[in-house]
Scaffold this active site. Structure first.
Site, PDB file in Angstrom:
ATOM      1  N   THR A 157       0.860  -1.189   0.000  1.00 35.36           N
ATOM      2  CA  THR A 157       0.000   0.000   0.000  1.00 35.36           C
ATOM      3  C   THR A 157       0.892   1.233   0.000  1.00 35.36           C
ATOM      4  O   THR A 157       2.058   1.178   0.384  1.00 35.36           O
ATOM      5  CB  THR A 157      -0.881   0.055   1.259  1.00 35.36           C
ATOM      6  OG1 THR A 157      -0.017   0.064   2.393  1.00 35.36           O
ATOM      7  CG2 THR A 157      -1.812  -1.123   1.349  1.00 35.36           C
ATOM      8  N   GLU A 177      -4.959  -4.262  -1.561  1.00 37.08           N
ATOM      9  CA  GLU A 177      -5.293  -5.589  -1.031  1.00 37.08           C
ATOM     10  C   GLU A 177      -6.242  -6.370  -1.946  1.00 37.08           C
ATOM     11  O   GLU A 177      -6.506  -7.537  -1.704  1.00 37.08           O
ATOM     12  CB  GLU A 177      -5.939  -5.460   0.360  1.00 37.08           C
ATOM     13  CG  GLU A 177      -4.994  -4.990   1.460  1.00 37.08           C
ATOM     14  CD  GLU A 177      -4.897  -3.470   1.570  1.00 37.08           C
ATOM     15  OE1 GLU A 177      -5.267  -2.771   0.598  1.00 37.08           O
ATOM     16  OE2 GLU A 177      -4.449  -2.977   2.622  1.00 37.08           O
ATOM     17  N   LYS A 203     -15.388  13.080  14.090  1.00 40.78           N
ATOM     18  CA  LYS A 203     -16.454  12.793  15.053  1.00 40.78           C
ATOM     19  C   LYS A 203     -16.734  14.032  15.895  1.00 40.78           C
ATOM     20  O   LYS A 203     -15.933  14.391  16.752  1.00 40.78           O
ATOM     21  CB  LYS A 203     -16.094  11.613  15.944  1.00 40.78           C
ATOM     22  CG  LYS A 203     -17.314  11.119  16.689  1.00 40.78           C
ATOM     23  CD  LYS A 203     -17.125   9.740  17.243  1.00 40.78           C
ATOM     24  CE  LYS A 203     -18.495   9.160  17.628  1.00 40.78           C
ATOM     25  NZ  LYS A 203     -18.410   7.905  18.299  1.00 40.78           N
ATOM     26  N   TRP A 255     -20.892  11.572  13.147  1.00 42.18           N
ATOM     27  CA  TRP A 255     -19.812  11.496  12.161  1.00 42.18           C
ATOM     28  C   TRP A 255     -20.014  12.522  11.057  1.00 42.18           C
ATOM     29  O   TRP A 255     -21.114  12.685  10.540  1.00 42.18           O
ATOM     30  CB  TRP A 255     -19.750  10.110  11.521  1.00 42.18           C
ATOM     31  CG  TRP A 255     -19.372   9.012  12.470  1.00 42.18           C
ATOM     32  CD1 TRP A 255     -20.185   8.027  12.937  1.00 42.18           C
ATOM     33  CD2 TRP A 255     -18.091   8.791  13.050  1.00 42.18           C
ATOM     34  NE1 TRP A 255     -19.487   7.208  13.781  1.00 42.18           N
ATOM     35  CE2 TRP A 255     -18.196   7.654  13.869  1.00 42.18           C
ATOM     36  CE3 TRP A 255     -16.864   9.445  12.964  1.00 42.18           C
ATOM     37  CZ2 TRP A 255     -17.120   7.146  14.591  1.00 42.18           C
ATOM     38  CZ3 TRP A 255     -15.792   8.947  13.683  1.00 42.18           C
ATOM     39  CH2 TRP A 255     -15.932   7.813  14.490  1.00 42.18           C
TER      40      TRP A 255
HETATM   41  P1  ADP Z   1      -3.370   3.639   0.583  1.00 45.52           P
HETATM   42  O1  ADP Z   1      -4.402   3.151   1.588  1.00 45.52           O
HETATM   43  O2  ADP Z   1      -2.011   3.720   1.198  1.00 45.52           O
HETATM   44  O3  ADP Z   1      -3.770   4.893  -0.146  1.00 45.52           O
HETATM   45  P2  ADP Z   1      -4.109   2.146  -1.753  1.00 45.52           P
HETATM   46  O4  ADP Z   1      -3.486   2.885  -2.893  1.00 45.52           O
HETATM   47  O5  ADP Z   1      -4.247   0.695  -1.834  1.00 45.52           O
HETATM   48  O6  ADP Z   1      -3.254   2.484  -0.481  1.00 45.52           O
HETATM   49  O7  ADP Z   1      -5.511   2.844  -1.480  1.00 45.52           O
HETATM   50  C1  ADP Z   1      -6.753   2.207  -1.276  1.00 45.52           C
HETATM   51  C2  ADP Z   1      -7.714   3.191  -0.685  1.00 45.52           C
HETATM   52  O8  ADP Z   1      -7.793   4.374  -1.511  1.00 45.52           O
HETATM   53  C3  ADP Z   1      -9.142   2.724  -0.594  1.00 45.52           C
HETATM   54  O9  ADP Z   1      -9.358   1.905   0.531  1.00 45.52           O
HETATM   55  C4  ADP Z   1      -9.899   4.051  -0.497  1.00 45.52           C
HETATM   56  O10 ADP Z   1      -9.859   4.594   0.812  1.00 45.52           O
HETATM   57  C5  ADP Z   1      -9.086   4.953  -1.397  1.00 45.52           C
HETATM   58  N1  ADP Z   1      -9.722   5.017  -2.728  1.00 45.52           N
HETATM   59  C6  ADP Z   1      -9.431   4.293  -3.817  1.00 45.52           C
HETATM   60  N2  ADP Z   1     -10.240   4.632  -4.844  1.00 45.52           N
HETATM   61  C7  ADP Z   1     -11.083   5.587  -4.388  1.00 45.52           C
HETATM   62  C8  ADP Z   1     -12.186   6.327  -4.951  1.00 45.52           C
HETATM   63  N3  ADP Z   1     -12.540   6.186  -6.212  1.00 45.52           N
HETATM   64  N4  ADP Z   1     -12.825   7.212  -4.161  1.00 45.52           N
HETATM   65  C9  ADP Z   1     -12.457   7.401  -2.867  1.00 45.52           C
HETATM   66  N5  ADP Z   1     -11.439   6.729  -2.280  1.00 45.52           N
HETATM   67  C10 ADP Z   1     -10.769   5.834  -3.026  1.00 45.52           C
END
Ligand code: ADP
Length: 489
Positions: free
Chosen positions: A129, A276, A388, A393
């Protein structure tokens, strides 16, 4: 060439490289040998890279010439590395490591006569990630999961990718396997344009004009910059070849989707995914059903602003705090769970968040979402970013998007500030469009139709540039730190 260095079944091969043809070769060669391609984030610090490689202990690394300055600081800290292959150069000698020039190594190699038989559940890639909410977490992608993901990316109602397309693959190959787009392009025969290091808006638009790009994929911060560059000099580039672009990894604003459509005739396909899940979960083209074809232009923008339906092979569910499914009415929100063919079953290493991989195969995404009666999912926020206030929220992401839609704003991000009375209160950071000014009162008036007074930000801080994570998302961790500094002083 890799085989001559002893790469075989089960071996990870690290890459510290940009999107180019040699990196693409490795994307194909390493898994075919039974190894796992391990693209490392070039924007990580040495400490982050060492912490990830210490777990995977890659013996071979491919290193781009433009990252030559990392050699002295990084390689001596990675005693497990035996070979460094310079992409476009010969890395200097480091004790205990044999250095190779990529082209010379290839020229000396013998053609392979047979590929090994591989177990479809063996690892073909390792991905971490980007560390938006914590340190990098690493998962393995299997041949099976990547193959299924790649097949799904090639479906018509995903991003309409075909052998007639020219795809500008902006998503760095170290970010969630370049969202698997290099594999989808290879499978379909799509022409690939790989931008290497310079991802500035002007450079990307030069590539679009020069190669008559038809589609491209990137995070929203890249698309916002590209749209601003186009708007500033509409005559400079010819983008008439572009049919649709994919925006994923973070939430796009409605104004960005509208801007590309109304001013340049380009459809923005909104995508949600995560490392993931190998990694694409939804892709939401403007029209996939007759009902959607009949939408008016404003309804269509709303439709494209949601993350959309899961790709076939995945199931999305939303549950409340007691674990009960929430109604699929498009409004009720809860914890987003995902399960299916390409969801990983755990991290490669001990991690406090391992519990999110449930025994029944469902993964707690860490996102808060809603699903409507058409199966369309909307990301409401990351759990860690929710504010919060007084026991209620507030979605920071909904505020980001609403403030980001204001014409004065280039980018907006809302974070929680600790508050004695309410627990937390939202505070907005914005970068303004050239020459624009904005005050809190104007923001509050503009938000009044969508948000209650108590949901609106208490403060507005203009910043010159938004801090970005190593994958180009707005870095809320950095903004929280900045806010704490401001509060302390
Ligand atoms: P990191 O958590 O470090 O950014 P990733 O690149 O795997 O690693 O990111 C996944 C996360 O990115 C998702 O769980 C979500 O929170 C966010 N995300 C991905 N695509 C979108 C989207 N289209 N809109 C909002 N959030 C998104």
């Amino acid at each position: 060439a890799l085989k001559s260095l002893g790469v075989g079944i089960g071996d990870p091969v690290a890459t510290l490289a940009f999107n180019d043809h040699r990196h693409l070769d490795a994307y194909l060669a390493v898994p075919c040998l039974g190894g796992a391609i391990h693209p490392v984030n070039t924007r990580w610090s040495d400490d982050e890279i060492v912490s990830v490689l210490a777990r995977t202990r890659d013996r071979v690394m491919l290193l781009d010439a433009r990252l030559a300055d990392r050699v002295d600081s990084l390689l001596p800290r990675c005693p497990w590395i035996e070979h460094v292959i310079g992409l476009g150069w010969s890395p200097p000698g480091i004790e205990g490591i044999t250095s190779h020039h990529h082209d010379e190594l290839l020229a000396a190699a013998k053609p392979m006569l047979a590929w090994p038989e591989l177990d479809e559940t063996s690892a073909m890639a390792l991905c971490s990630t980007s560390g938006t909410t914590g340190g990098p977490k690493t998962v393995a992608y299997t041949h099976r999961s990547t193959c299924l993901q790649t097949m799904a990316l090639g479906l018509t109602d995903c991003m309409r990718l075909s052998g007639r397309d020219t795809l500008l693959a902006i998503v760095p190959m170290f970010h969630a396997l370049g969202w698997c787009l290099p594999y989808a392009a290879a499978m379909l025969g799509t022409r690939l344009v790989l931008p290497h290091r310079d991802l500035s808006a002007a450079r990307l638009l030069d590539l679009v004009s020069k190669h008559r790009v038809t589609t491209a994929a990137a995070v929203p911060t890249i698309w916002n910059a590209v749209l601003a560059a186009l708007d500033a000099e509409p005559q400079r580039w010819d983008v008439s070849s572009v049919d649709r672009i994919v925006s994923g990894g973070a939430a796009p604003t409605a104004s960005m989707i509208r801007g590309f459509r109304d001013r340049y005739g380009i459809e923005v396909i909104h995508s949600w995914g995560m490392t993931e899940i190998n990694p694409v979960g939804t892709m939401s083209p403007a029209v996939t059903t007759r009902e959607e074809a009949a939408m008016d232009p404003d309804q269509r923008i709303e439709h494209q602003s949601v993350a959309g339906r899961p790709l076939p092979g995945l199931t999305l569910e939303v549950e409340d705090e007691q674990g009960r499914p929430v109604p699929t009415d498009g409004r009720s929100t809860g914890r987003l769970l995902v399960s299916g063919w390409w969801v990983a079953d755990g991290y490669l290493h001990e991690h406090p968040e391992t519990d999110r991989f449930r025994e029944d195969g469902r993964l707690e995404t860490g996102d808060v979402a809603s699903i409507d009666d058409r199966g369309r999912m909307t990301i409401r926020d990351r759990e860690k970013d929710l504010v919060k206030s007084g026991g209620e929220w507030i979605s920071s992401l909904e505020l980001d998007r609403a403030i980001g839609d204001l014409p004065e704003v280039m980018a907006a991000a809302v974070v929680a500030r600790p508050d004695e009375k309410w627990g937390e209160r939202p505070v907005a950071f914005v970068t303004l469009a050239p020459g624009a000014s904005l005050d809190l009162e104007t923001v509050r008036i503009a938000l009044a139709s969508k948000f209650q007074t108590w949901q609106m930000p208490d403060d507005l801080h203009p910043v010159k540039t938004m801090p970005l994570t190593s994958t180009g998302k707005i870095d809320k961790k950095a903004l929280r730190a900045k806010m704490n500094d401001m509060t302390d002083s």
